[in-house]
Design an enzyme around this catalytic site. Structure first.
Site, PDB file in Angstrom:
ATOM      1  CD  GLU A 160      -3.130   0.621   2.075  1.00  0.00           C
ATOM      2  OE1 GLU A 160      -4.066   1.559   2.160  1.00  0.00           O
ATOM      3  OE2 GLU A 160      -3.187  -0.185   2.958  1.00  0.00           O
ATOM      4  CD  GLU A 212      -4.313  -0.172   8.945  1.00  0.00           C
ATOM      5  OE1 GLU A 212      -4.973   0.284   8.148  1.00  0.00           O
ATOM      6  OE2 GLU A 212      -3.650  -1.327   9.223  1.00  0.00           O
ATOM      7  CG  HIS A 240      -1.732   3.094   9.937  1.00  0.00           C
ATOM      8  ND1 HIS A 240      -1.206   1.909   9.119  1.00  0.00           N
ATOM      9  CD2 HIS A 240      -2.464   3.634   9.082  1.00  0.00           C
ATOM     10  CE1 HIS A 240      -1.630   1.751   8.255  1.00  0.00           C
ATOM     11  NE2 HIS A 240      -2.711   2.742   8.124  1.00  0.00           N
TER      12      HIS A 240
END
Length: 931
Positions: A459, A732, A753
């Site tokens: 990603e 995350e 994250h």
């Protein structure tokens, strides 16, 4: 008194400026308390000529260039002296050298060249050209770029230490070039220039669930022009596209990908390939790249560089017998190895953020291989590190190591955009300090050319929602102005003609046609943050059409009802109650979130219009915001001060966005928010949208104690739960790793994250008490909120005006507050128990009564209400420990499932329970009472 840190806008540790009219900033060190600048003189010197301009007033941050525009390659030096309102005058500052790093109209002559066909998609390649330098060379300037990632060598020496050049932008419409002084690398006579080139982001495959596909192009390509300037006034240009450029795909770098990693075969090394005299007879002429011709623009963001190295902390032998090295810190970068072995031995390096069941935890990587391989030449000690990839990892598995493995031969190289660190925080709580450090590491790992969501899996995209919530924290921790301003240019480029903003920038998912609240709102929020934190009015003005287009677009979606409803939304993404497979399924209705953000963007657009003098626009967007506010209150609130989604995020939005303005309604909503947090046992109940807001909403509505309990909670979910699980970056998910050490079963799990790290901004502004009141901290707020459970807290920030500090420490029944206010600024000081007052620059110290209180129950028994028990943290823990001593599973259920309200008693919650449990609880409470 003296002037220091004079520099042109968007510092990149280079004399080259990308702007023809660079804005200037400087700081003044002054011993005189309350010192303010009355005027400044700016001197611009070129050769023997000098010009001086006078600037009246206090402006010293991003001051417009007061001279004629620079010409390409023009160079000179600038210096400043200041005059104080007290009549003082400084000496001239040290000179700041400036060189124009941009090209003039029509000066870009280079053509993009690429690998000769046939070749594999994304195949790395080498390019070279020989040329002659005549006597009398005065200057050599290299302008270079690539569709892909590149490095240039001249005579066997890299021209700089930058990585992954030119970075990732909206490649179809905007490409950056580097400007580098390479004069010292050239010699009179024969010379050679060489370029290493890999696909990087340009040839990467993007997409999810096995559906990834190339987005930009099949082959990387390179363009450069080397300008040679001679003492006799003549100049020569060595540029790609002219005769003599040769290329090969048969170099030692055999494969390279952002997600896959790199493969390097040292047996295929080509010594001297970037030096004159190298035999390139087996090479082919470089092929022109037929992709759309673009004229690159100079880079304004800091380059990606290696900034730190970490040694192996521990060597782990896994249950399957594999060798894994642990660096003790989740980081982004790559490994450098030093190895000896036979020709053809191959070392394989696999990367991951965590271990699971003692083995490398690669499931969260999804389709990213994150694997580097090195094949030895077999000629003694060999040292190697990847060049055009990066990984997110704490652990690395070492396969195929020849001979005995020595961990000293492996080093982790930390790589990210080389931003200047500006802000720090510390406290008396080690877990809290580790949380803050995790935020810092998370930002470092995700600011790699652009602000990404995660650095490890398939990603690593520029998600707009993540940076929208994190931009304030980022702007405190590092000088992020140039970095984010550059990214915002791509955001505006990727907007649709009708103003919709994509989920990610650059938009390799073709997502711009579906607007999403809190994600697309980055168009309005991030420019506002840069103006607020850096005083960057130019970026506000440049991005204003983008802000307005986004607000107009979602206003059109909302229609006459002024409610953004019934459309696709991410909502309060990753609410802890959302199931692992459906992170958008939050407690808060997504329409509530969407319309709140419509109000937010309309308000910020109105504010920007006011600042920019667009009065008609300001009135229009203010009226729009009022209409949306009325619609939100009418549709989503009750007469009793509730929201129809009775959730923490809904109340936080209402309070922090100032959608609800009636004082009584705000009081009731604040009380309800605190009640919900207490009911959940002071465990977090918000996702991406609510998390940056909830602590401010609690404190400003009079519930600082509730915010304290929420902040210092260590149970899952909470900010500190990951810290107790050994996290060294922000996760995350609140539970990316479960209590038993297994990875969250969801398809989407990252251990790096920064979104939930937005809490750092609240730590800076509220716990320590340092915040901006006017753009660029020209006027700052000193407003610490001392919390029980902390004995001290401090924040320091290198503001655009100089270093600001606030710290408080509790001792002997009082609290000492110290503050440093930079020269040429003022502060509004708000201390507990005192009326706000103004302070000028200088060092200050105040003593106040200790405002910290930690509620303790009086005579709590097994018949007490659950709401009373949860208010007494010591009693709460004593009861849970007592239950765990008899029935651990019952204690876990009690922690996880209990609603701590005034409607139930402890006895009622425990019933039915074994007599031994009740007896142990009664004894524990009795012991507390005796204490």
């Amino acid at each position: 008194m003296h002037v220091h840190d004079l520099h042109a806008e968007y510092r990149t540790r280079s004399p080259f400026t990308p702007a023809a009219r660079p804005r200037l900033s400087w700081k003044t060190a002054a011993d005189s308390p309350g010192w303010l600048q009355a005027a400044a003189e700016i001197e611009w010197r070129r050769g023997g000529a000098a010009a001086v301009a006078r600037v009246e007033g206090r402006d010293s941050v991003l001051v417009p260039w007061p001279f004629e525009s620079l010409l390409p390659r023009e160079e000179g030096s600038v210096r400043v002296r200041v005059h104080g309102a007290d009549g003082s005058t400084s000496d001239w500052s040290e000179a700041c050298d400036l060189r124009a790093g941009f090209l003039g109209e029509g000066e870009w002559h280079a053509k993009f060249v690429t690998v000769p066909e046939p070749a594999d998609i994304g195949q790395p390649l080498l390019l070279r050209r020989e040329f002659t330098v005549r006597p009398g060379l005065e200057a050599a300037t290299l302008y270079a770029t690539a569709r892909g990632a590149y490095q240039v060598e001249i005579g066997g020496t890299a021209v700089d230490a930058d990585r992954l050049k030119p970075g990732w932008t909206a490649y179809r419409d905007r490409l950056l070039h580097e400007t580098t002084d390479v004069t010292d690398l050239l010699r009179e006579g024969p010379n050679a220039i060489g370029a290493s080139l890999a696909g990087g982001w340009y040839t990467e495959r993007f997409g999810f669930h096995g559906q990834a596909r190339p987005f930009y192009g099949k082959y990387p390509s390179f363009a450069a022009q080397l300008l040679l300037e001679y003492a006799d006034g003549t100049a020569e240009l060595v540029a790609t596209g002219d005769d003599g450029w040769r290329a090969t795909a048969d170099g030692p770098l055999t494969a390279s990908g952002i997600y896959a990693g790199e493969s390097y075969d040292a047996r295929r090394a080509l010594p001297g390939w970037s030096s004159p005299g190298f035999d390139d007879a087996a090479w082919l002429d470089a092929r022109p790249d037929t992709a759309k011709a673009l004229v690159p623009v100079p880079r304004t963001a800091p380059p990606v560089r290696a900034t730190e190295e970490l040694p192996v902390r521990e060597v782990v032998t896994t249950p399957s017998g594999r060798t894994v090295v642990d660096f003790g810190q989740n980081l982004v970068g790559h490994l450098r190895i030093r190895v000896q072995g036979r020709e053809g031995d191959t070392v394989v390096l696999r990367h991951a953020e965590v271990l699971e069941h003692g083995e490398l935890g690669t499931r969260p990587l999804r389709h990213a291989k994150a694997t580097d391989t090195y094949t030895l030449a077999g000629d003694g000690t060999e040292t190697w590190e990847p060049q055009f990839t990066f990984h997110g990892f704490r652990y690395a598995e070492i396969q195929g190591w020849p001979g005995e493995f020595d961990p000293a031969d492996v080093t982790a190289v930390v790589v990210h955009s080389d931003l200047e660190r500006t802000g720090h925080f510390s406290s008396s709580n080690d877990l809290l300090d580790r949380l803050h450090e995790n935020v810092v590491w998370g930002m470092r790992g995700n600011f790699v050319s652009l602000p990404t969501d995660c650095p490890q899996r398939d990603e690593r995209l520029g998600w707009t929602g993540d940076i929208q919530v994190f931009a304030p924290a980022a702007s405190f921790l590092f000088d992020s102005d140039g970095f984010l301003a550059s990214w915002l240019e791509d955001l505006a480029i990727e907007q649709t003609p009708d103003g919709s903003v994509p989920f990610i920038v650059p938009d390799v998912l073709d997502s711009a046609g579906t607007p999403a609240a809190a994600w697309g709102d980055a168009a309005a929020v991030v420019p506002t943050v840069l103006f607020e934190r850096y005083g960057d009015r130019d970026v506000l003005e440049r991005q204003y059409p983008s802000m307005r287009a986004w607000t107009d677009h979602i206003a059109g979606v909302a229609g006459d009802r002024r409610l953004w409803e019934g459309r696709f939304q991410f909502g309060d993404w990753l609410d802890p109650d959302a199931p692992p497979a459906d992170p958008a399924k939050a407690k808060t209705d997504p329409d509530i979130v969407a319309t709140a953000y419509l109000f937010r963007s309309a308000t910020l657009t109105a504010d920007a219009a006011t600042e920019l003098g667009r009065d008609d626009d300001a009135r229009h967007y203010r009226a729009l915001a009022d209409e949306v506010r009325e619609a939100w209150v009418r549709e989503y609130t009750t007469a009793a001060g509730r929201t129809v989604s009775d959730s923490p995020t809904a109340y936080a939005l209402a309070l922090e966005f100032a959608i609800v303005t009636d004082p009584e309604d705000r009081r009731r909503m604040g009380d309800r928010l605190a009640w919900l947090v207490r009911r959940a046992g002071y465990r977090i109940g918000t996702g991406f949208v609510g998390t940056p807001l909830i602590q401010d909403a609690l404190v400003r509505s009079g519930h600082a104690e509730t915010a304290r309990r929420l902040l210092l909670q260590t149970e899952n979910p909470s900010w500190l739960y990951p810290v107790t699980m050994g996290a060294t970056t922000v996760w995350e998910r609140w539970d990316s790793m479960l209590e038993d050490g297994t990875i969250n079963p969801g398809e989407m799990t990252s251990f790096n994250h920064y979104a939930f790290g937005a809490i750092a901004d609240w730590l800076h502004r509220t716990v320590a008490g340092l915040a901006p009141l006017e753009p660029g901290y020209r006027r700052l707020a000193v407003a610490p909120v001392p919390l029980a459970g902390l004995d001290h807290a401090a924040a320091e920030l290198e503001t655009p005006y100089g270093r600001a500090e606030v710290q408080w420490e509790a001792a002997d029944g009082g609290v000492q507050v110290r503050a440093k206010v930079p020269p040429n600024t003022t502060a509004l000081v708000t201390l507990p128990g005192r009326e706000p007052f103004e302070a000028g620059s200088g060092d200050h110290e105040w003593s106040i009564a200790d405002p910290r209180t930690e509620p303790r129950g009086s005579g709590l028994t097994i018949e007490s209400r659950l709401s009373d028990l949860i208010e007494d943290a010591a009693a709460h823990e004593a009861v849970l420990a007592a239950v765990a001593g008899v029935d651990p599973e019952r204690a876990r259920q009690l922690r996880r499932d209990t609603e701590w309200t005034e409607h139930r008693t402890l006895l009622g919650e425990l019933t039915p329970a074994a007599p031994a449990v009740l007896a142990r609880v009664e004894a524990a409470l009795a012991d507390l009472h005796r204490d």
